[in-house]
Scaffold this motif. Structure first.
Motif, mmCIF file in Angstrom:
data_model
loop_
_atom_site.group_PDB
_atom_site.id
_atom_site.type_symbol
_atom_site.label_atom_id
_atom_site.label_comp_id
_atom_site.label_asym_id
_atom_site.label_seq_id
_atom_site.Cartn_x
_atom_site.Cartn_y
_atom_site.Cartn_z
ATOM 1 N N PRO A 318 -12.333 -63.165 19.597
ATOM 2 C CA PRO A 318 -12.382 -62.528 18.278
ATOM 3 C C PRO A 318 -13.357 -63.244 17.364
ATOM 4 O O PRO A 318 -13.679 -64.430 17.565
ATOM 5 C CB PRO A 318 -10.936 -62.646 17.772
ATOM 6 N N PHE A 319 -13.819 -62.542 16.342
ATOM 7 C CA PHE A 319 -14.836 -63.078 15.441
ATOM 8 C C PHE A 319 -14.383 -64.389 14.806
ATOM 9 O O PHE A 319 -15.190 -65.309 14.615
ATOM 10 C CB PHE A 319 -15.139 -62.050 14.351
ATOM 11 N N SER A 320 -13.109 -64.489 14.497
ATOM 12 C CA SER A 320 -12.590 -65.688 13.826
ATOM 13 C C SER A 320 -12.602 -66.918 14.725
ATOM 14 O O SER A 320 -12.427 -68.039 14.243
ATOM 15 C CB SER A 320 -11.164 -65.437 13.327
ATOM 16 N N GLU A 321 -12.815 -66.736 16.033
ATOM 17 C CA GLU A 321 -12.763 -67.853 16.982
ATOM 18 C C GLU A 321 -14.140 -68.192 17.558
ATOM 19 O O GLU A 321 -14.263 -68.625 18.700
ATOM 20 C CB GLU A 321 -11.777 -67.536 18.104
ATOM 21 N N PRO A 323 -16.109 -70.795 17.077
ATOM 22 C CA PRO A 323 -16.237 -72.149 17.648
ATOM 23 C C PRO A 323 -15.632 -72.267 19.043
ATOM 24 O O PRO A 323 -16.172 -72.973 19.909
ATOM 25 C CB PRO A 323 -15.495 -73.029 16.635
ATOM 26 N N ALA A 324 -14.515 -71.591 19.283
ATOM 27 C CA ALA A 324 -13.905 -71.618 20.612
ATOM 28 C C ALA A 324 -14.806 -70.938 21.636
ATOM 29 O O ALA A 324 -14.861 -71.347 22.810
ATOM 30 C CB ALA A 324 -12.539 -70.942 20.576
ATOM 31 N N ALA A 325 -15.528 -69.905 21.224
ATOM 32 C CA ALA A 325 -16.465 -69.238 22.129
ATOM 33 C C ALA A 325 -17.592 -70.183 22.535
ATOM 34 O O ALA A 325 -17.990 -70.230 23.706
ATOM 35 C CB ALA A 325 -17.028 -67.982 21.462
ATOM 36 N N PHE A 326 -18.096 -70.956 21.582
ATOM 37 C CA PHE A 326 -19.140 -71.927 21.919
ATOM 38 C C PHE A 326 -18.595 -73.016 22.846
ATOM 39 O O PHE A 326 -19.312 -73.494 23.734
ATOM 40 C CB PHE A 326 -19.716 -72.550 20.653
ATOM 41 N N LYS A 327 -17.366 -73.402 22.647
ATOM 42 C CA LYS A 327 -16.757 -74.388 23.551
ATOM 43 C C LYS A 327 -16.687 -73.845 24.963
ATOM 44 O O LYS A 327 -16.991 -74.545 25.937
ATOM 45 C CB LYS A 327 -15.364 -74.759 23.054
ATOM 46 N N ARG A 328 -16.317 -72.564 25.102
ATOM 47 C CA ARG A 328 -16.263 -71.948 26.427
ATOM 48 C C ARG A 328 -17.652 -71.899 27.053
ATOM 49 O O ARG A 328 -17.806 -72.107 28.271
ATOM 50 C CB ARG A 328 -15.680 -70.535 26.323
ATOM 51 N N LEU A 329 -18.675 -71.669 26.249
ATOM 52 C CA LEU A 329 -20.048 -71.646 26.757
ATOM 53 C C LEU A 329 -20.401 -72.960 27.442
ATOM 54 O O LEU A 329 -21.065 -72.972 28.481
ATOM 55 C CB LEU A 329 -21.015 -71.366 25.609
ATOM 56 N N LYS A 336 -21.139 -63.850 30.923
ATOM 57 C CA LYS A 336 -21.445 -64.001 29.513
ATOM 58 C C LYS A 336 -20.190 -64.204 28.657
ATOM 59 O O LYS A 336 -19.150 -63.602 28.900
ATOM 60 C CB LYS A 336 -22.184 -62.768 29.008
ATOM 61 N N VAL A 337 -20.356 -65.036 27.633
ATOM 62 C CA VAL A 337 -19.331 -65.237 26.613
ATOM 63 C C VAL A 337 -19.677 -64.335 25.431
ATOM 64 O O VAL A 337 -20.794 -64.385 24.902
ATOM 65 C CB VAL A 337 -19.256 -66.703 26.171
ATOM 66 N N VAL A 338 -18.705 -63.530 25.010
ATOM 67 C CA VAL A 338 -18.927 -62.508 23.984
ATOM 68 C C VAL A 338 -17.985 -62.752 22.808
ATOM 69 O O VAL A 338 -16.851 -63.200 22.992
ATOM 70 C CB VAL A 338 -18.706 -61.095 24.568
ATOM 71 N N ILE A 339 -18.467 -62.441 21.617
ATOM 72 C CA ILE A 339 -17.644 -62.465 20.411
ATOM 73 C C ILE A 339 -17.586 -61.052 19.858
ATOM 74 O O ILE A 339 -18.634 -60.459 19.551
ATOM 75 C CB ILE A 339 -18.210 -63.420 19.348
ATOM 76 N N GLY A 340 -16.387 -60.497 19.758
ATOM 77 C CA GLY A 340 -16.222 -59.179 19.152
ATOM 78 C C GLY A 340 -16.347 -59.280 17.645
ATOM 79 O O GLY A 340 -15.815 -60.211 17.033
ATOM 80 N N VAL A 341 -17.049 -58.340 17.054
ATOM 81 C CA VAL A 341 -17.269 -58.373 15.603
ATOM 82 C C VAL A 341 -16.612 -57.186 14.926
ATOM 83 O O VAL A 341 -15.918 -57.337 13.914
ATOM 84 C CB VAL A 341 -18.781 -58.407 15.281
ATOM 85 N N ALA A 342 -16.823 -55.995 15.448
ATOM 86 C CA ALA A 342 -16.285 -54.789 14.816
ATOM 87 C C ALA A 342 -14.759 -54.758 14.902
ATOM 88 O O ALA A 342 -14.167 -55.236 15.878
ATOM 89 C CB ALA A 342 -16.870 -53.550 15.487
#
Length: 342
Positions: A318-321, A323-329, A336-342
């Motif tokens: 989720p968009f609010s997370e 930093p956690a997405a970058f950690k997973r990267l 691919k690591v994706v961040i949902g925005v909509a």
């Protein structure tokens, strides 16, 4: 005050300083598009930019990072002709590179999205209409957002730089975003693909995506010899080089006569070390690849629809997370690591 949106920004360099803020929604100027961002995907480049380890000239702060996005056109500026409200689009990373030859600015990182130009990690962004490309119709927004950097890099390497064709052998190193797109595209083009990785689980998943053969480089450190055995000493026609450093020595040894090493990544080292004589005897080409131009992007998207290629997504955050997405990267995702925005 106008409508506000959420965005992630950097007041100064460093992942620890990434912060979510509210900003006014930007408005499109002449020939510009206002995009409601649906999803973004992360590349290792994004982490390098955030940590101040890539750009020669730092952008103005506060800075919104991330290069990849997919979204919907919600408003257009005066004079816009290429898109209308409601169109699903993705952004062209090298904003000035529409076709060959590349602009001179590319030698200094050019005007690229996500650094030095503002990035996509926001609910709304404005881009020039020339930077937008129609998204493939057969993929979701989460899948489409993975295409601008990783997919186009693999596609450009195989089709423009190497001109890979059916019956050839392609070596893909690792199972990150570029590598898996390389596997999918090369397979669709009729090539035999050999995937290398230190993870047996990831190699098993690569075989499920169509890999002709796999090499576990933990069990077989001399992977160039393994490529020779698999190809009856013929070698690989094309190698997507993702590691750099001393790994180039084996890439040269694994190459067929007249083959191509497509230098894309530098997971081990940004310096390249390899023997000259084997490269000469193979009449081989070492070529750097840095994403690609808009024409190739458009051709790739048509191929994705034609071959029904589905990008491999490791996880959607989720968009609010963010930093956690970058950690997973940094953990070495499969795809691919994706961040949902909509």
């Amino acid at each position: 005050m106008g409508k506000l949106m959420r965005a992630w920004q950097l007041p100064r360099w460093g992942m620890a300083h990434l912060e979510m803020v509210q900003r006014p929604v930007p408005q499109p100027g002449p020939n510009e598009l206002l995009i409601k961002v649906a999803a973004v995907s992360l590349n290792y480049r994004d982490a390098l930019v955030i940590n101040g380890a890539l750009l020669q000239t730092p952008p103005a702060m506060p800075f919104v990072p991330v290069s990849d996005m997919a979204g919907e056109v919600v408003a257009t500026g005066m004079g816009t002709t290429r898109f209308t409200a409601g169109d699903r689009i993705v952004g062209n990373f090298w904003t000035q590179w529409l076709d060959d030859p590349p602009p001179a600015e590319i030698l200094r990182h050019g005007l690229s999205l996500g650094g030095p130009l503002p990035g996509m990690l926001a609910e709304y962004v404005v881009i020039h209409e020339d930077v937008a490309v129609h998204a493939p119709t057969s993929v979701t927004d989460e899948e489409a957002c993975t295409l601008p950097v990783a997919a186009l890099t693999a596609w450009f390497a195989l089709t423009e730089a190497a001109q890979a064709r059916a019956g050839q052998t392609v070596v893909v190193q690792g199972t990150g975003g570029v590598s898996l797109f390389g596997l999918q595209f090369a397979t669709a083009l009729g090539a035999r693909v050999i995937v290398t990785s230190r993870s047996e689980d990831k190699l098993s998943r690569a075989r499920g995506l169509g890999a002709w053969a796999t090499i576990n480089t933990l069990q077989t450190p001399d992977w160039a010899r393994a490529v020779a055995d698999l190809t009856e000493d013929g070698g690989a026609d094309h190698i997507l080089e993702m590691i750099g450093g001393d790994n180039l020595r084996q890439s040269v040894q694994a190459l067929a006569g007249g083959g191509h090493i497509l230098q894309i990544g530098f997971m081990e080292d940004t310096e390249l070390r390899m023997p000259a004589v084997p490269l000469q005897l193979r009449r081989a080409t070492l070529r750097g690849v840095s994403v690609g131009h808009r024409r190739s992007f458009e051709e790739m998207n048509r191929a994705i629809d034609a071959f029904d290629i589905k990008p491999v997504i490791d996880r959607v955050f989720p968009f609010s997370e963010a930093p956690a997405a970058f950690k997973r990267l940094q953990e070495g995702p499969f795809g691919k690591v994706v961040i949902g925005v909509a």
